[in-house]
Design a protein around this motif. Sequence first.
Motif, PDB file in Angstrom:
ATOM      1  N   UNK A 249     -10.863 -55.472   4.231  1.00  0.00           N
ATOM      2  CA  UNK A 249     -12.130 -55.246   4.931  1.00  0.00           C
ATOM      3  C   UNK A 249     -12.224 -53.794   5.427  1.00  0.00           C
ATOM      4  N   UNK A 250     -12.437 -52.893   4.460  1.00  0.00           N
ATOM      5  CA  UNK A 250     -12.465 -51.447   4.728  1.00  0.00           C
ATOM      6  C   UNK A 250     -13.765 -51.031   5.409  1.00  0.00           C
TER       7      UNK A 250
ATOM      8  N   UNK B 230     -13.110 -53.402  -0.687  1.00  0.00           N
ATOM      9  CA  UNK B 230     -13.841 -54.647  -0.394  1.00  0.00           C
ATOM     10  C   UNK B 230     -13.729 -55.623  -1.572  1.00  0.00           C
ATOM     11  N   UNK B 231     -13.805 -55.089  -2.784  1.00  0.00           N
ATOM     12  CA  UNK B 231     -13.670 -55.941  -3.973  1.00  0.00           C
ATOM     13  C   UNK B 231     -12.343 -56.712  -3.936  1.00  0.00           C
TER      14      UNK B 231
ATOM     15  N   UNK C 223     -17.220 -43.894   0.058  1.00  0.00           N
ATOM     16  CA  UNK C 223     -17.911 -45.159  -0.240  1.00  0.00           C
ATOM     17  C   UNK C 223     -17.329 -45.839  -1.471  1.00  0.00           C
TER      18      UNK C 223
ATOM     19  N   UNK D 127     -14.160 -47.531  -0.235  1.00  0.00           N
ATOM     20  CA  UNK D 127     -14.510 -48.704   0.585  1.00  0.00           C
ATOM     21  C   UNK D 127     -14.966 -49.857  -0.317  1.00  0.00           C
ATOM     22  N   UNK D 128     -15.843 -49.557  -1.289  1.00  0.00           N
ATOM     23  CA  UNK D 128     -16.351 -50.622  -2.163  1.00  0.00           C
ATOM     24  C   UNK D 128     -15.217 -51.243  -2.985  1.00  0.00           C
ATOM     25  N   UNK D 129     -14.289 -50.408  -3.477  1.00  0.00           N
ATOM     26  CA  UNK D 129     -13.175 -50.934  -4.289  1.00  0.00           C
ATOM     27  C   UNK D 129     -12.213 -51.759  -3.429  1.00  0.00           C
TER      28      UNK D 129
END
Lengths: 260, 260
Positions: free
Chosen positions: A95-96, A90-91, A83, A86-88
Amino acid sequence: MKDSLKIVKIGGGVLDDPEQLHQFVAEFHRLPGQKVLVHGGGKGASTLLQSLGIEPQMVNGRRITDAATLDVVTMFYAGKTNKLLVALLQERGTNALGLSGADGNVLRATRRPVGAVDYGYVGDLTDQSVNTPLLQTLLGAGLTPVFCAITHDGQGQLLNTNADTIASVLARALAPFYEVALHFCFEKDGVLADVNDNSSVIPQITPARFQELKASGAIAAGMLPKLENAFAALEAGVEKVIIENALKINEPVKTVLCRS
Amino acid sequence: MKDSLKIVKIGGGVLDDPEQLHQFVAEFHRLPGQKVLVHGGGKGASTLLQSLGIEPQMVNGRRITDAATLDVVTMFYAGKTNKLLVALLQERGTNALGLSGADGNVLRATRRPVGAVDYGYVGDLTDQSVNTPLLQTLLGAGLTPVFCAITHDGQGQLLNTNADTIASVLARALAPFYEVALHFCFEKDGVLADVNDNSSVIPQITPARFQELKASGAIAAGMLPKLENAFAALEAGVEKVIIENALKINEPVKTVLCRS
């Protein structure tokens, strides 16, 4: 003409160091085209196990995964590391979408049979383990799948699975549909002619050259199984295998393994 | 004619008891048609926090999520609970795919502003938070999304987010595309006329009847905000809201809230 697809595997070194992790995420984001990320665990899982009073058990460098250990590594790999990546991503604008093998039944493994060693809840994969239509749907929707090293057996059991193996099996299974480049990233700049000299990267290795290097003893023992594995992937239709530094994936320095 | 879609939210009780969890999974699998599952945390996250020496902090029944707590609840919700549910649903044959809000940017939240209380890394959602095209792609591919109570802010930060709110926001955002039934599951058989009598389930509540029940003081205090929230979802286009027992979702006993 098949679309190209990059499958990038990262390991412990990058995951254990927050600064390197951010740097890797920036480099991975810059990689053009369709891509997949596969990550291992790093030392954090062992630290968490110890905090919870579970002593990590290793045999021949491999983790013995009992039920309590599986719970913890699933939390760490699928929860924390996956997670965060994925969040990094997305930043940055990639589009992970994070996946374990259970999600969408994307990787169905079989529990390793008990032999001389009982590895516990450890999963083995074959080229038939991969739900390729789902991956094509996700990639087609502009998503970048991010795999953690957890699979399932289709019978409700999660399984700890080697991340190198996941990357190789994904590459082989997707080779009929994409021109696949399989990237194994680590802390060195590539396969070294002199293991103590990071500037001695061998730019290209053919199967013939590999036999020569093996015979001369020039390749470090730890690298041999990775290279055997890589040439097997090439034989199975993967376009190229690249061994490189996780923080230099957009730079020209790397080792490219090719069929001829 | 829109396809129907069931959005089912389950909470602590079912998640804390392995036997109930398996029973719920069997019932959820039997629910016909397209569906989404949203799960909260349960007591396990608090137990894990305490094992790691982090004392759970609650204000007005809500968790204060500092950075260390966020790490642990992310591991627990997105790693342990989510992957267990996905693996058990896969075993039954429901093609589940686990999601946090960061995955595919499916739920983008904003961190709750610091007021009288600083709740820490807690995310608030609006009807614009939902990546509806992605959910339509996943549902169209035959997948059943399974949401944990973790979102992100699009700037690399994961956020702890109320699972009831996630279910409501998903229902409202998907209402233009599907005939949405929003199911809130808990340990009682529905909204009770007599809180001590589980056989006193009110089968149907209209907005007019809700006003009567509120005025008479018949509805338990804890149920009021849930019902206010439910009628707001109906106003926003959700077809029906159902309040029922997590283990009886395929039985007729339940409370159906409807627009008129």
